[in-house]
Design a protein around this motif. Structure first.
Motif, PDB file in Angstrom:
ATOM      1  N   UNK A 143       0.865  -1.169   0.000  1.00  0.00           N
ATOM      2  CA  UNK A 143       0.000   0.000   0.000  1.00  0.00           C
ATOM      3  C   UNK A 143       0.909   1.228   0.000  1.00  0.00           C
ATOM      4  N   UNK A 144       0.330   2.411   0.072  1.00  0.00           N
ATOM      5  CA  UNK A 144       1.151   3.614  -0.073  1.00  0.00           C
ATOM      6  C   UNK A 144       2.136   3.816   1.079  1.00  0.00           C
ATOM      7  N   UNK A 145       1.738   3.613   2.353  1.00  0.00           N
ATOM      8  CA  UNK A 145       2.743   3.716   3.425  1.00  0.00           C
ATOM      9  C   UNK A 145       3.857   2.686   3.280  1.00  0.00           C
ATOM     10  N   UNK A 146       3.513   1.465   2.904  1.00  0.00           N
ATOM     11  CA  UNK A 146       4.534   0.428   2.737  1.00  0.00           C
ATOM     12  C   UNK A 146       5.455   0.739   1.562  1.00  0.00           C
ATOM     13  N   UNK A 147       4.898   1.281   0.485  1.00  0.00           N
ATOM     14  CA  UNK A 147       5.718   1.661  -0.662  1.00  0.00           C
ATOM     15  C   UNK A 147       6.717   2.744  -0.274  1.00  0.00           C
ATOM     16  N   UNK A 148       6.278   3.698   0.548  1.00  0.00           N
ATOM     17  CA  UNK A 148       7.184   4.755   0.995  1.00  0.00           C
ATOM     18  C   UNK A 148       8.345   4.171   1.795  1.00  0.00           C
ATOM     19  N   UNK A 156       4.563   9.578   2.024  1.00  0.00           N
ATOM     20  CA  UNK A 156       3.958   8.655   1.080  1.00  0.00           C
ATOM     21  C   UNK A 156       3.323   9.403  -0.091  1.00  0.00           C
ATOM     22  N   UNK A 157       3.042   8.690  -1.142  1.00  0.00           N
ATOM     23  CA  UNK A 157       2.432   9.278  -2.332  1.00  0.00           C
ATOM     24  C   UNK A 157       1.064   9.872  -2.008  1.00  0.00           C
ATOM     25  N   UNK A 158       0.779  11.014  -2.596  1.00  0.00           N
ATOM     26  CA  UNK A 158      -0.459  11.717  -2.273  1.00  0.00           C
ATOM     27  C   UNK A 158      -1.379  11.877  -3.468  1.00  0.00           C
ATOM     28  N   UNK A 159      -1.044  11.248  -4.599  1.00  0.00           N
ATOM     29  CA  UNK A 159      -1.886  11.384  -5.789  1.00  0.00           C
ATOM     30  C   UNK A 159      -1.698  10.174  -6.689  1.00  0.00           C
ATOM     31  N   UNK A 160      -2.648  10.006  -7.587  1.00  0.00           N
ATOM     32  CA  UNK A 160      -2.553   8.916  -8.555  1.00  0.00           C
ATOM     33  C   UNK A 160      -1.349   9.118  -9.462  1.00  0.00           C
ATOM     34  N   UNK A 162       1.503  10.497  -8.684  1.00  0.00           N
ATOM     35  CA  UNK A 162       2.693  10.065  -7.952  1.00  0.00           C
ATOM     36  C   UNK A 162       2.781   8.546  -7.912  1.00  0.00           C
ATOM     37  N   UNK A 163       1.639   7.874  -7.812  1.00  0.00           N
ATOM     38  CA  UNK A 163       1.647   6.416  -7.851  1.00  0.00           C
ATOM     39  C   UNK A 163       2.244   5.924  -9.159  1.00  0.00           C
ATOM     40  N   UNK A 164       1.747   6.469 -10.248  1.00  0.00           N
ATOM     41  CA  UNK A 164       2.234   6.039 -11.567  1.00  0.00           C
ATOM     42  C   UNK A 164       3.730   6.323 -11.717  1.00  0.00           C
ATOM     43  N   UNK A 165       4.179   7.462 -11.196  1.00  0.00           N
ATOM     44  CA  UNK A 165       5.582   7.836 -11.334  1.00  0.00           C
ATOM     45  C   UNK A 165       6.495   6.956 -10.487  1.00  0.00           C
ATOM     46  N   UNK A 166       5.954   6.313  -9.445  1.00  0.00           N
ATOM     47  CA  UNK A 166       6.764   5.511  -8.530  1.00  0.00           C
ATOM     48  C   UNK A 166       6.873   4.049  -8.952  1.00  0.00           C
ATOM     49  N   UNK A 182      -3.816   1.916  -3.930  1.00  0.00           N
ATOM     50  CA  UNK A 182      -4.079   3.316  -3.639  1.00  0.00           C
ATOM     51  C   UNK A 182      -5.191   3.570  -2.649  1.00  0.00           C
ATOM     52  N   UNK A 183      -5.471   2.596  -1.799  1.00  0.00           N
ATOM     53  CA  UNK A 183      -6.586   2.738  -0.865  1.00  0.00           C
ATOM     54  C   UNK A 183      -6.447   3.876   0.127  1.00  0.00           C
ATOM     55  N   UNK A 184      -5.228   4.358   0.364  1.00  0.00           N
ATOM     56  CA  UNK A 184      -5.033   5.449   1.321  1.00  0.00           C
ATOM     57  C   UNK A 184      -5.315   6.824   0.724  1.00  0.00           C
ATOM     58  N   UNK A 185      -5.528   6.903  -0.584  1.00  0.00           N
ATOM     59  CA  UNK A 185      -5.888   8.183  -1.196  1.00  0.00           C
ATOM     60  C   UNK A 185      -7.360   8.498  -0.926  1.00  0.00           C
TER      61      UNK A 185
END
Length: 278
Positions: A143-148, A156-160, A162-166, A182-185
């Motif tokens: 998830x986003x915290x784990x990815x960070x 952590x990523x704050x947008x879709x 940023x997700x794509x870029x990561x 992206x459930x944390x967005x």
């Protein structure tokens, strides 16, 4: 990968949840809900409930390795799901065991951050997961915290976008496939992005319920149960649809006073059954 028609034998390597909503107990339920035969190796015994984690007792790494060997020495294993690893020594034991035995899909759910935001592992443990377990996995599902944490980022990523870029950076960690969740967005829909031999995006409407305990365990376990039959893209699609429905039916259960479990068997149980009178 070659798809199979047999009932898959799927192994979970993870920690426990005595209330049954997460960890090994959730994994076995998700396996069963998808017609797979579930097996388990315990990495840690966890005192937790729907309100949070109390304490964790990690197994000896040698004993974790002995459990894994006992399964592979006797049973055909078609997929492995890894959840809570507990520490660097256990991560090493799992990696060495997989190198010795496993020639099947390995789905790693990098459990490192609690719902409260607290980090469950120290830096040495995180390094072991990133440097040894992640490259051994065929699919990771952060998830986003784990990815960070995996990427060594403070935020952590704050947008879709940023997700794509990561995604490329996450792929560079060594797994064949990455499912970034992206459930944390915020927003009316939840987006997950899968990338590997191809890239696919999966959206689902957010479900208004507090009963979301064990969602990460359940999704990754469902994927592991489905991959031997369907491959990665279709397995992720079906698993996300299953989890969304399990969340939609979660309020039919009455388990605990905090974040209750999702309804793993929503498609199998008779929803007209009346609640037991107290």
């Amino acid at each position: 990968m070659e798809l199979q028609a047999l009932i898959p034998n799927v192994l979970t390597i993870a920690g426990t949840d005595p209330t049954g909503g997460a960890g090994i107990q959730a994994d076995l339920k998700a396996f069963s809900a998808h017609g797979a035969y579930g097996m388990s190796v315990v990495t840690a015994v966890v005192a937790q409930n729907t309100r949070g984690v109390g304490s964790i007792v990690a197994m000896e790494p040698e004993f974790v390795a002995e459990q894994i060997a006992a399964v592979f020495d006797d049973v055909r294993v078609d997929a492995v799901k890894i959840g809570m690893v507990a520490n660097a020594e256990i991560a090493d034991a799992i990696t060495q065991s997989l190198d010795k035995y496993a020639q099947c899909p390995v789905v790693l759910d990098p459990v490192m951050v609690a719902k409260s935001g607290d980090h469950l592992l120290n830096q040495q443990d995180v390094d072991a997961i990133r440097e040894r377990l992640v490259p051994r996995a065929t699919l990771i599902t952060p998830n986003l915290p784990e990815a960070a944490v995996l990427l060594g980022r403070d935020t952590e990523m704050a947008s879709i976008e940023e997700m794509r870029e990561s995604l490329a950076d996450l792929r560079d960690l060594g797994a064949d496939w990455v499912l970034l969740k992206g459930g944390h967005l915020d927003g009316a829909e939840s987006l997950d992005i899968l990338t590997g031999e191809e890239t696919a995006e999966f959206t689902a409407p957010r479900v208004d319920t507090i009963n979301d305990h064990g969602t990460g365990c359940t999704l990754s376990a469902a994927i592991a149960a489905l991959v031997p039959r369907y491959g990665y893209v279709e397995a992720v699609r079906r698993a996300k649809e299953y989890l969304t429905a399990a969340l939609r039916h979660a309020d039919e259960l009455d388990v605990g006073s905090g974040h209750g479990p999702v309804h793993h068997f929503h498609a199998l149980w008779d929803h007209t059954t009346q609640k037991v009178q107290s």
